[in-house]
Design an enzyme around this catalytic site. Structure first.
Site, mmCIF file in Angstrom:
data_model
loop_
_atom_site.group_PDB
_atom_site.id
_atom_site.type_symbol
_atom_site.label_atom_id
_atom_site.label_comp_id
_atom_site.label_asym_id
_atom_site.label_seq_id
_atom_site.Cartn_x
_atom_site.Cartn_y
_atom_site.Cartn_z
ATOM 1 N N CYS A 288 67.643 66.261 26.792
ATOM 2 C CA CYS A 288 66.271 65.756 26.619
ATOM 3 C C CYS A 288 65.268 66.903 26.609
ATOM 4 O O CYS A 288 64.252 66.835 25.943
ATOM 5 C CB CYS A 288 65.942 64.750 27.709
ATOM 6 S SG CYS A 288 66.158 65.414 29.359
ATOM 7 N N GLU B 136 62.507 58.017 32.233
ATOM 8 C CA GLU B 136 62.755 59.398 31.799
ATOM 9 C C GLU B 136 63.219 59.303 30.358
ATOM 10 O O GLU B 136 64.360 58.917 30.098
ATOM 11 C CB GLU B 136 63.849 60.028 32.673
ATOM 12 C CG GLU B 136 63.488 60.167 34.137
ATOM 13 C CD GLU B 136 62.430 61.224 34.373
ATOM 14 O OE1 GLU B 136 62.255 62.118 33.546
ATOM 15 O OE2 GLU B 136 61.741 61.120 35.399
HETATM 16 P P1 NAD Z 1 69.549 54.515 25.050
HETATM 17 O O1 NAD Z 1 68.150 54.151 25.337
HETATM 18 O O2 NAD Z 1 70.159 54.034 23.795
HETATM 19 O O3 NAD Z 1 70.524 54.005 26.206
HETATM 20 C C1 NAD Z 1 70.344 54.363 27.548
HETATM 21 C C2 NAD Z 1 70.916 53.285 28.451
HETATM 22 O O4 NAD Z 1 70.163 52.092 28.296
HETATM 23 C C3 NAD Z 1 72.365 52.918 28.140
HETATM 24 O O5 NAD Z 1 73.040 52.736 29.355
HETATM 25 C C4 NAD Z 1 72.224 51.603 27.393
HETATM 26 O O6 NAD Z 1 73.346 50.761 27.487
HETATM 27 C C5 NAD Z 1 71.036 50.986 28.104
HETATM 28 N N1 NAD Z 1 70.320 49.957 27.346
HETATM 29 C C6 NAD Z 1 70.249 49.788 26.000
HETATM 30 N N2 NAD Z 1 69.458 48.730 25.706
HETATM 31 C C7 NAD Z 1 69.010 48.223 26.885
HETATM 32 C C8 NAD Z 1 68.141 47.152 27.243
HETATM 33 N N3 NAD Z 1 67.555 46.396 26.337
HETATM 34 N N4 NAD Z 1 67.891 46.947 28.557
HETATM 35 C C9 NAD Z 1 68.451 47.741 29.508
HETATM 36 N N5 NAD Z 1 69.287 48.758 29.223
HETATM 37 C C10 NAD Z 1 69.559 49.006 27.927
HETATM 38 O O7 NAD Z 1 69.608 56.091 25.164
HETATM 39 P P2 NAD Z 1 70.842 57.034 24.856
HETATM 40 O O8 NAD Z 1 71.035 57.082 23.373
HETATM 41 O O9 NAD Z 1 71.990 56.673 25.730
HETATM 42 O O10 NAD Z 1 70.307 58.455 25.379
HETATM 43 C C11 NAD Z 1 69.658 59.386 24.591
HETATM 44 C C12 NAD Z 1 68.169 59.415 24.887
HETATM 45 O O11 NAD Z 1 67.958 59.634 26.271
HETATM 46 C C13 NAD Z 1 67.449 60.546 24.193
HETATM 47 O O12 NAD Z 1 66.237 60.078 23.657
HETATM 48 C C14 NAD Z 1 67.171 61.532 25.315
HETATM 49 O O13 NAD Z 1 66.073 62.380 25.097
HETATM 50 C C15 NAD Z 1 66.955 60.616 26.461
HETATM 51 N N6 NAD Z 1 67.154 61.316 27.724
HETATM 52 C C16 NAD Z 1 66.081 61.531 28.539
HETATM 53 C C17 NAD Z 1 66.239 62.247 29.716
HETATM 54 C C18 NAD Z 1 65.079 62.518 30.644
HETATM 55 O O14 NAD Z 1 65.323 62.837 31.794
HETATM 56 N N7 NAD Z 1 63.843 62.415 30.214
HETATM 57 C C19 NAD Z 1 67.492 62.720 30.064
HETATM 58 C C20 NAD Z 1 68.559 62.496 29.208
HETATM 59 C C21 NAD Z 1 68.378 61.776 28.047
#
Ligand code: NAD
Length: 516
Positions: A282, A248
């Site tokens: 999002c 997502e």
């Molecule tokens: P992010 O990708 O930076 O982090 C998300 C999670 O992934 C965190 O828990 C982080 O620690 C973890 N992570 C980071 N690197 C990783 C790796 N290499 N392997 C595994 N896990 C890892 O995202 P964010 O900044 O926390 O969130 C914002 C983004 O999320 C925005 O782009 C937003 O649009 C998106 N989002 C999407 C939805 C949806 O349902 N489509 C919902 C909410 C947010």
């Protein structure tokens, strides 16, 4: 200032790294969390696998009763949970309560109630020559599901996939965002207080390294919500291990305002859709296309409504907009607004960091004279910005709405509901709403997910729930006998019969009778 800081490197050889966490609205220190190592994560997955045996053998009714205990514990402790969310994210209390705590009660109740209906064995009638067999589809749990979540809705986006995975009979290891770890720990507390059997739901804390350890640690499925960049890494890692993942990811959702729209509703929807949770949603409205006939009154009303919003750290429940949760977001917003202004955009209100506060507040910003050459129209800003582009007609609005590498949600505003549906169907996005905004994730019957770079797979609805299962088909021969016709031996006579049977089976009334 970073709001998640590495505490000095540990001195003892096996000591864990620690992260210090601050409230983004007040900059007050909240506390420290340990970063779980690869070994810690592996151990959690092993415990989860052991717990899976018993949990997966419970009936739907038993699992549902546990989930409803979680919900009731949440209702009892709603204020405490909302306070934790507010501290970690900087969002207003009403927003934390409404969009995370109250919003979580619905999926828990819904999946507790509906999981059995959707996941019970399904007898499938067969056609043609297979009529003589019986097919039953069973939705089997996958095992250990690793759930990795972002900081924008740290509670709802964690508990919702967790409940779906658990109701399907899996056990869960959750890795919440390092930006909002105390919300993740609060979830662990709630599940424990509700009496969920040990290790059925666990939380590991840490940053990307801990997340990567979960992805590579032997889970049977990864359910990820977060950025496109991280989603790509997770898809690659899951691909190498041949385990499924649901992704997502981000969005850059368009809003189309037709000439026959209810302008008052559309303007209110645009303002809430763009500024709710300070735009860190999002499916927030990231770009608006309004047809020129109604552009002037629409834009004027949007600016008026935006100027009425109250922004600031929550004190007595009267704040509409909180702070940004993740400080680097401020740089992205600043960069997008500057790029737009440099290329000719006009700021009608906002356009700067709120000077009244030390915390990370960006004023709700309305821009016009925007074009698709600007980053703000092409990339996800994830902040309180509302760029409005005036278009000739609906056809131009559609073309521009589809000029995006994302495709999460979208909205169409018109009094003609048939036209609304038709326009919605022409937008390349996982969801669309007509005369509404931001609602799709909350409607549990509706599968939720994106196309293009917005993601792979779906959560919610029957489709989402089933994505936490592998479907096992059990085919039973109804008629006995020594052997089936297609088994050995192969003979020239069998070949001739088969050749004649093709026409009979697929081009004759007999074939039709058999359902071919
Ligand atoms: P992010 O990708 O930076 O982090 C998300 C999670 O992934 C965190 O828990 C982080 O620690 C973890 N992570 C980071 N690197 C990783 C790796 N290499 N392997 C595994 N896990 C890892 O995202 P964010 O900044 O926390 O969130 C914002 C983004 O999320 C925005 O782009 C937003 O649009 C998106 N989002 C999407 C939805 C949806 O349902 N489509 C919902 C909410 C947010």
């Amino acid at each position: 200032m970073a709001l998640v800081k590495e505490v000095d490197a540990p001195r003892e050889p096996h000591a864990r790294r620690r992260l210090e966490v601050f409230n983004p609205a007040t900059l007050a220190r909240i506390g420290e969390v340990e970063v779980d190592s690869e070994d810690d994560v592996r151990a959690a997955i092993e415990r989860s696998r052991k717990a899976f045996d018993d949990w997966s053998h419970l009936s739907f009714r038993e699992r549902a009763s546990y989930m409803l205990k979680v919900r009731d514990t949440l209702i009892d402790r709603a204020d405490e949970v909302a306070e934790t969310i507010m501290q970690d994210t900087g969002k207003p209390c009403t927003e934390a309560l409404m969009m995370e705590v109250v919003a979580a009660c619905d999926p828990i109740t819904f999946f507790a109630k509906n999981a059995e209906k959707w996941l019970k064995d399904e007898k499938k009638p067969l056609h043609g020559v297979f009529k003589i067999k019986k097919l039953v589809l069973s939705y089997r749990p996958m095992g250990v599901v690793g759930i990795i979540t972002p900081w924008n809705f740290p509670f709802l986006l964690s508990i919702n996939p967790a409940v779906q995975a658990l109701m399907a009979g899996n056990t869960v290891v959750l890795k919440p965002s390092e930006v909002t770890p105390f919300v993740g720990l609060k979830l662990a507390e709630l599940f424990a207080a509700a009496g969920i059997p040990e290790d059925v739901f666990q939380v590991v804390t840490g940053d990307g390294g801990t997340g990567a350890a979960l992805v590579g640690g032997g889970c049977d499925k990864i359910s990820f919500t977060g950025s496109v960049a991280t989603g790509r890494k997770i898809a690659e890692a899951c691909g190498r291990q041949l385990i499924p993942c649901t992704l997502e990811l981000g969005g850059n959702d368009p809003m189309i305002v037709c000439a026959d729209a209810d302008l008052e509703r559309a303007a209110n929807g645009a303002v809430w859709g763009a500024f709710c949770n300070s735009g860190q949603v999002c499916i927030s409205t990231e770009r608006v296309y309004v047809v020129e006939e109604v552009a002037k009154p629409f834009i004027e009303r949007v600016v008026e409504l935006t100027n009425e919003l109250r922004q600031g750290p929550e004190i007595d429940g009267d704040s509409d907009l909180g702070s940004l949760t993740f400080p680097p977001q401020l740089d992205i917003i600043e960069r997008h607004v500057k790029d737009a202004v440099d290329k000719g955009a006009k700021v009608l209100t906002g356009g700067r960091r709120n000077p009244a506060y030390e915390g990370y507040f960006w004023e709700p910003t309305v821009l016009t004279n925007v074009t698709h050459e600007m980053q703000i129209m092409q990339e996800e800003t994830f902040g309180p910005t509302l760029p409005i582009m005036v278009v000739r007609d609906e056809a131009e609005a559609l073309r521009l709405a589809n000029d995006s590498r994302y495709g999460l949600s979208s909205s169409v505003w018109t009094r003609d509901k048939t036209k609304g549906k038709q326009l919605a169907n022409q937008i390349r996005a996982g969801a669309s709403v007509v005369n509404d905004c931001l609602t799709t994730y909350g409607v549990m019957e509706s599968p939720f997910g994106g196309v293009n770079e917005s993601g792979v797979g779906r959560v919610n609805g029957e489709t989402g729930l089933k994505s936490y299962c592998h479907v096992q088909s059990v085919l039973t021969a109804r008629i006995g006998g020594k052997r089936e016709y297609n088994w050995y031996p192969y003979t020239a006579k069998k070949r001739r019969t088969l050749r004649r049977a093709m026409g009979l089976l697929y081009r004759s009334p007999i074939g039709k009778l058999l359902g071919n």
